[in-house]
Design a protein around this motif. Structure first.
Motif, PDB file in Angstrom:
ATOM      1  N   ASP A 171       0.839  -1.217   0.000  1.00  0.00           N
ATOM      2  CA  ASP A 171       0.000   0.000   0.000  1.00  0.00           C
ATOM      3  C   ASP A 171       0.863   1.251   0.000  1.00  0.00           C
ATOM      4  N   ALA A 172       1.949   1.217   0.795  1.00  0.00           N
ATOM      5  CA  ALA A 172       2.827   2.383   0.882  1.00  0.00           C
ATOM      6  C   ALA A 172       3.439   2.649  -0.486  1.00  0.00           C
ATOM      7  N   ARG A 173       3.867   1.559  -1.161  1.00  0.00           N
ATOM      8  CA  ARG A 173       4.470   1.734  -2.486  1.00  0.00           C
ATOM      9  C   ARG A 173       3.428   2.258  -3.477  1.00  0.00           C
ATOM     10  N   ASP A 174       2.216   1.699  -3.421  1.00  0.00           N
ATOM     11  CA  ASP A 174       1.154   2.112  -4.361  1.00  0.00           C
ATOM     12  C   ASP A 174       0.714   3.558  -4.115  1.00  0.00           C
ATOM     13  N   SER A 175       0.732   4.013  -2.862  1.00  0.00           N
ATOM     14  CA  SER A 175       0.237   5.358  -2.533  1.00  0.00           C
ATOM     15  C   SER A 175       1.285   6.430  -2.745  1.00  0.00           C
ATOM     16  N   SER A 176       2.556   6.050  -2.662  1.00  0.00           N
ATOM     17  CA  SER A 176       3.605   7.070  -2.687  1.00  0.00           C
ATOM     18  C   SER A 176       4.234   7.235  -4.062  1.00  0.00           C
ATOM     19  N   ARG A 177       3.911   6.359  -5.015  1.00  0.00           N
ATOM     20  CA  ARG A 177       4.563   6.506  -6.323  1.00  0.00           C
ATOM     21  C   ARG A 177       4.109   7.795  -7.010  1.00  0.00           C
ATOM     22  N   ALA A 178       4.986   8.307  -7.904  1.00  0.00           N
ATOM     23  CA  ALA A 178       4.708   9.583  -8.575  1.00  0.00           C
ATOM     24  C   ALA A 178       3.607   9.417  -9.619  1.00  0.00           C
ATOM     25  N   GLU A 179       3.640   8.276 -10.325  1.00  0.00           N
ATOM     26  CA  GLU A 179       2.720   8.064 -11.448  1.00  0.00           C
ATOM     27  C   GLU A 179       1.483   7.309 -10.960  1.00  0.00           C
ATOM     28  N   ALA A 180       0.298   7.901 -11.153  1.00  0.00           N
ATOM     29  CA  ALA A 180      -0.964   7.240 -10.829  1.00  0.00           C
ATOM     30  C   ALA A 180      -0.988   6.619  -9.432  1.00  0.00           C
ATOM     31  N   PRO A 181      -0.685   7.408  -8.396  1.00  0.00           N
ATOM     32  CA  PRO A 181      -0.709   6.833  -7.045  1.00  0.00           C
ATOM     33  C   PRO A 181      -2.134   6.438  -6.633  1.00  0.00           C
ATOM     34  N   LEU A 182      -2.184   5.495  -5.689  1.00  0.00           N
ATOM     35  CA  LEU A 182      -3.488   5.072  -5.164  1.00  0.00           C
ATOM     36  C   LEU A 182      -4.118   6.203  -4.367  1.00  0.00           C
ATOM     37  N   ARG A 183      -5.280   6.655  -4.792  1.00  0.00           N
ATOM     38  CA  ARG A 183      -6.065   7.609  -4.005  1.00  0.00           C
ATOM     39  C   ARG A 183      -7.476   7.680  -4.561  1.00  0.00           C
ATOM     40  N   PRO A 184      -8.427   8.127  -3.720  1.00  0.00           N
ATOM     41  CA  PRO A 184      -9.800   8.218  -4.210  1.00  0.00           C
ATOM     42  C   PRO A 184      -9.883   9.264  -5.327  1.00  0.00           C
ATOM     43  N   ALA A 185     -10.580   8.935  -6.407  1.00  0.00           N
ATOM     44  CA  ALA A 185     -10.782   9.888  -7.502  1.00  0.00           C
ATOM     45  C   ALA A 185     -11.758  10.965  -7.046  1.00  0.00           C
ATOM     46  N   PRO A 186     -11.670  12.158  -7.643  1.00  0.00           N
ATOM     47  CA  PRO A 186     -12.693  13.170  -7.362  1.00  0.00           C
ATOM     48  C   PRO A 186     -14.072  12.572  -7.666  1.00  0.00           C
ATOM     49  N   GLY A 187     -14.988  12.748  -6.742  1.00  0.00           N
ATOM     50  CA  GLY A 187     -16.343  12.233  -6.965  1.00  0.00           C
ATOM     51  C   GLY A 187     -16.528  10.765  -6.617  1.00  0.00           C
ATOM     52  N   ALA A 188     -15.466  10.117  -6.130  1.00  0.00           N
ATOM     53  CA  ALA A 188     -15.603   8.697  -5.780  1.00  0.00           C
ATOM     54  C   ALA A 188     -16.418   8.527  -4.497  1.00  0.00           C
ATOM     55  N   HIS A 189     -17.185   7.456  -4.445  1.00  0.00           N
ATOM     56  CA  HIS A 189     -17.956   7.122  -3.245  1.00  0.00           C
ATOM     57  C   HIS A 189     -17.139   6.179  -2.388  1.00  0.00           C
ATOM     58  N   LEU A 190     -16.909   6.559  -1.135  1.00  0.00           N
ATOM     59  CA  LEU A 190     -16.118   5.720  -0.235  1.00  0.00           C
ATOM     60  C   LEU A 190     -16.954   4.596   0.346  1.00  0.00           C
ATOM     61  N   LEU A 191     -16.404   3.398   0.307  1.00  0.00           N
ATOM     62  CA  LEU A 191     -17.102   2.246   0.862  1.00  0.00           C
ATOM     63  C   LEU A 191     -16.120   1.513   1.780  1.00  0.00           C
ATOM     64  N   ASP A 192     -16.316   1.656   3.087  1.00  0.00           N
ATOM     65  CA  ASP A 192     -15.445   1.002   4.055  1.00  0.00           C
ATOM     66  C   ASP A 192     -16.067  -0.339   4.433  1.00  0.00           C
ATOM     67  N   THR A 193     -15.393  -1.428   4.075  1.00  0.00           N
ATOM     68  CA  THR A 193     -15.979  -2.757   4.256  1.00  0.00           C
ATOM     69  C   THR A 193     -15.475  -3.457   5.521  1.00  0.00           C
ATOM     70  N   THR A 194     -14.784  -2.709   6.405  1.00  0.00           N
ATOM     71  CA  THR A 194     -14.198  -3.341   7.597  1.00  0.00           C
ATOM     72  C   THR A 194     -15.205  -4.215   8.345  1.00  0.00           C
ATOM     73  N   SER A 195     -16.393  -3.648   8.600  1.00  0.00           N
ATOM     74  CA  SER A 195     -17.362  -4.430   9.370  1.00  0.00           C
ATOM     75  C   SER A 195     -18.575  -4.802   8.527  1.00  0.00           C
ATOM     76  N   LEU A 196     -18.378  -4.866   7.203  1.00  0.00           N
ATOM     77  CA  LEU A 196     -19.490  -5.260   6.324  1.00  0.00           C
ATOM     78  C   LEU A 196     -19.281  -6.684   5.812  1.00  0.00           C
ATOM     79  N   SER A 197     -20.369  -7.450   5.759  1.00  0.00           N
ATOM     80  CA  SER A 197     -20.321  -8.739   5.089  1.00  0.00           C
ATOM     81  C   SER A 197     -20.268  -8.471   3.586  1.00  0.00           C
ATOM     82  N   ILE A 198     -19.997  -9.513   2.801  1.00  0.00           N
ATOM     83  CA  ILE A 198     -19.985  -9.351   1.338  1.00  0.00           C
ATOM     84  C   ILE A 198     -21.363  -8.887   0.866  1.00  0.00           C
TER      85      ILE A 198
END
Ligand code: C5P
Length: 213
Positions: A171-198
């Motif tokens: 995750d650290a590598r994916d989030s910190s890279r210069a090209e296309a880093p991992l992050r929510p796109a503008p307008g993206a809907h956040l879905l936290d599945t920590t305590s959600l069943s499938i």
């Protein structure tokens, strides 16, 4: 009419694949797991005894890549995931894999209503005009436990703490890279599945998508 395009991004083992497959079935969409492309390039390099950190060899491997080359390969291992995130840092690798992903989204197969793609940069780079963008997350611990359950079938000696460490590093590598880093796109809907069943995650995603249709 523009085809329906759903972009699903998020960190490793957040449940993107399971969710995307179910959404694809429900809405009649073609599904592309874009991690397969990066894993494929990483696997090919390992298989050919090349160093995934070598920028030129990674670029050349990605330029000659097609999914048939890894059709029977075991790309779901932790080592291949790591190699994937190493090659994914290279702009030339990302550029080589971009058109395939865009074509998939723009020209979904006959009989489908559109496409759903999951990865790290679908909403930000590959399909910035997607109909709906989802950003799927879960706590590090929840993701590690899910991934560990999947991996221990094939890698019995693997410990949960090792998987947690690998996921955090990736995750650290994916989030910190210069090209296309991992992050929510503008307008993206956040879905936290920590305590959600499938099922609960699927229902929550459907509510977001149905509102956008
Ligand atoms: O999702 P998955 O774990 O299969 O992805 C493997 C790696 O491929 C990720 O850690 C990431 O580095 C890379 N990847 C990417 N962009 C995508 C999909 C995957 O950089 N769209």
């Amino acid at each position: 009419v523009r085809p329906l395009v759903i972009a699903v991004d998020g960190p490793a083992a957040a449940g993107k694949g399971t969710l995307s497959r179910r959404l694809a079935g429900y809405y009649g969409l073609a599904y592309l797991d874009t991690g397969t492309l990066y894993r494929g390039v990483g696997w090919l390099m390992m298989h050919r005894n090349l160093d995934p950190r070598n920028a030129e060899e990674a670029a050349a491997t990605a330029q000659g890549f097609s999914l048939d080359l890894v059709a029977d390969a075991d790309i779901r291992t932790g080592d291949v995931g790591k190699a994937a995130s190493v090659v994914a840092v290279q702009p030339a690798v990302r550029a080589a894999l971009l058109q395939y992903q865009r074509d998939f989204a723009a020209r979904p197969p006959k009989g489908t209503q559109g496409a759903i793609l999951d990865g790290r940069d679908i909403g930000t780079v590959v399909c910035p005009d997607a109909t709906v963008k989802l950003y799927v997350t879960a706590s590090d611990e929840a993701r590690a436990e899910r991934r560990w359950r999947d991996l221990t079938l094939g890698e019995p000696g693997l410990s949960l703490s090792q998987v947690l460490e690998d996921i955090r590093r990736r995750d650290a590598r994916d989030s910190s890279r210069a090209e296309a880093p991992l992050r929510p796109a503008p307008g993206a809907h956040l879905l936290d599945t920590t305590s959600l069943s499938i099922d609960a995650a699927f229902a929550a995603a459907r509510r977001v998508i149905d509102r956008a249709l």
